[in-house]
Design a protein around this motif. Structure first.
Motif, PDB file in Angstrom:
ATOM      1  N   ARG A   7       0.846  -1.183   0.000  1.00  0.00           N
ATOM      2  CA  ARG A   7       0.000   0.000   0.000  1.00  0.00           C
ATOM      3  C   ARG A   7       0.892   1.247   0.000  1.00  0.00           C
ATOM      4  NH1 ARG A   7      -5.154  -0.096   3.959  1.00  0.00           N
ATOM      5  NH2 ARG A   7      -5.215  -2.126   2.907  1.00  0.00           N
ATOM      6  N   GLU A   8       0.524   2.231  -0.820  1.00  0.00           N
ATOM      7  CA  GLU A   8       1.347   3.428  -0.944  1.00  0.00           C
ATOM      8  C   GLU A   8       0.503   4.694  -0.801  1.00  0.00           C
ATOM      9  OE1 GLU A   8       3.127   3.848  -4.810  1.00  0.00           O
ATOM     10  OE2 GLU A   8       1.213   3.685  -5.872  1.00  0.00           O
ATOM     11  N   LEU A   9       1.151   5.736  -0.289  1.00  0.00           N
ATOM     12  CA  LEU A   9       0.495   7.027  -0.148  1.00  0.00           C
ATOM     13  C   LEU A   9       0.355   7.679  -1.514  1.00  0.00           C
ATOM     14  CD1 LEU A   9      -0.543   9.367   1.671  1.00  0.00           C
ATOM     15  CD2 LEU A   9       1.828  10.162   1.780  1.00  0.00           C
ATOM     16  N   VAL A  10      -0.835   8.144  -1.814  1.00  0.00           N
ATOM     17  CA  VAL A  10      -1.101   8.821  -3.087  1.00  0.00           C
ATOM     18  C   VAL A  10      -1.107  10.335  -2.900  1.00  0.00           C
ATOM     19  CG1 VAL A  10      -2.796   9.175  -4.929  1.00  0.00           C
ATOM     20  CG2 VAL A  10      -2.437   6.877  -3.964  1.00  0.00           C
ATOM     21  N   ALA A  11      -1.852  10.797  -1.895  1.00  0.00           N
ATOM     22  CA  ALA A  11      -1.969  12.234  -1.672  1.00  0.00           C
ATOM     23  C   ALA A  11      -2.408  12.478  -0.237  1.00  0.00           C
ATOM     24  CB  ALA A  11      -2.978  12.848  -2.642  1.00  0.00           C
ATOM     25  N   ARG A  12      -2.063  13.660   0.257  1.00  0.00           N
ATOM     26  CA  ARG A  12      -2.400  14.021   1.627  1.00  0.00           C
ATOM     27  C   ARG A  12      -2.820  15.476   1.638  1.00  0.00           C
ATOM     28  NH1 ARG A  12       0.208  11.928   7.037  1.00  0.00           N
ATOM     29  NH2 ARG A  12      -0.482  13.507   8.516  1.00  0.00           N
ATOM     30  N   ILE A  13      -3.774  15.810   2.515  1.00  0.00           N
ATOM     31  CA  ILE A  13      -4.221  17.195   2.654  1.00  0.00           C
ATOM     32  C   ILE A  13      -4.305  17.528   4.136  1.00  0.00           C
ATOM     33  CG2 ILE A  13      -6.670  16.538   2.497  1.00  0.00           C
ATOM     34  CD1 ILE A  13      -7.098  19.246   1.005  1.00  0.00           C
ATOM     35  N   SER A  14      -3.750  18.681   4.491  1.00  0.00           N
ATOM     36  CA  SER A  14      -3.752  19.087   5.889  1.00  0.00           C
ATOM     37  C   SER A  14      -5.068  19.769   6.240  1.00  0.00           C
ATOM     38  CB  SER A  14      -2.585  20.043   6.143  1.00  0.00           C
ATOM     39  OG  SER A  14      -2.856  21.302   5.545  1.00  0.00           O
TER      40      SER A  14
END
Length: 113
Positions: free
Chosen positions: A45-52
């Protein structure tokens, strides 16, 4: 325990678009960073996008310029707009609230002609 429910996955041709949604069962949604992950068959599993909480975004290099993460803090929904999809984007996509380590059940995205 926060419940996260993804929707919007499906089958799309290369070059097409999809918008994923993740509905959160909490009114404190706006207080937490959110993220999209994906897992392709046989891969980690991999991180695609993140939002604060303030709207700052980060993307994996593989999706920069094609995917956009956003959030609606009134409706408590996280979005992932995916454009110019490629076969290598095929995966199960999960939303996550990292601070509470809450995960959704995932939604399948398949990019194929």
């Amino acid at each position: 325990q926060v419940q996260l429910v993804e929707s919007g996955g499906g089958l799309v041709q290369p070059g097409g678009s999809l918008r994923l949604s993740c509905a959160a069962s909490t009114s404190i949604f706006s207080h937490y960073d959110m993220a999209w992950y994906r897992q392709a068959p046989g891969k980690e599993r991999e991180l695609v996008a993140r939002i604060s909480t303030s709207g700052t975004t980060n993307y994996a290099d593989s999706v920069k310029g094609r995917f956009t993460i956003s959030r609606d803090n009134v409706k408590n929904i996280l979005y992932l707009q995916m454009n110019s999809l490629k076969p290598e984007d095929t995966a199960v996509y999960y939303c996550r609230m990292p601070t509470l380590n809450s995960w959704g059940q995932g939604t399948q995205v398949t990019v194929s002609s």
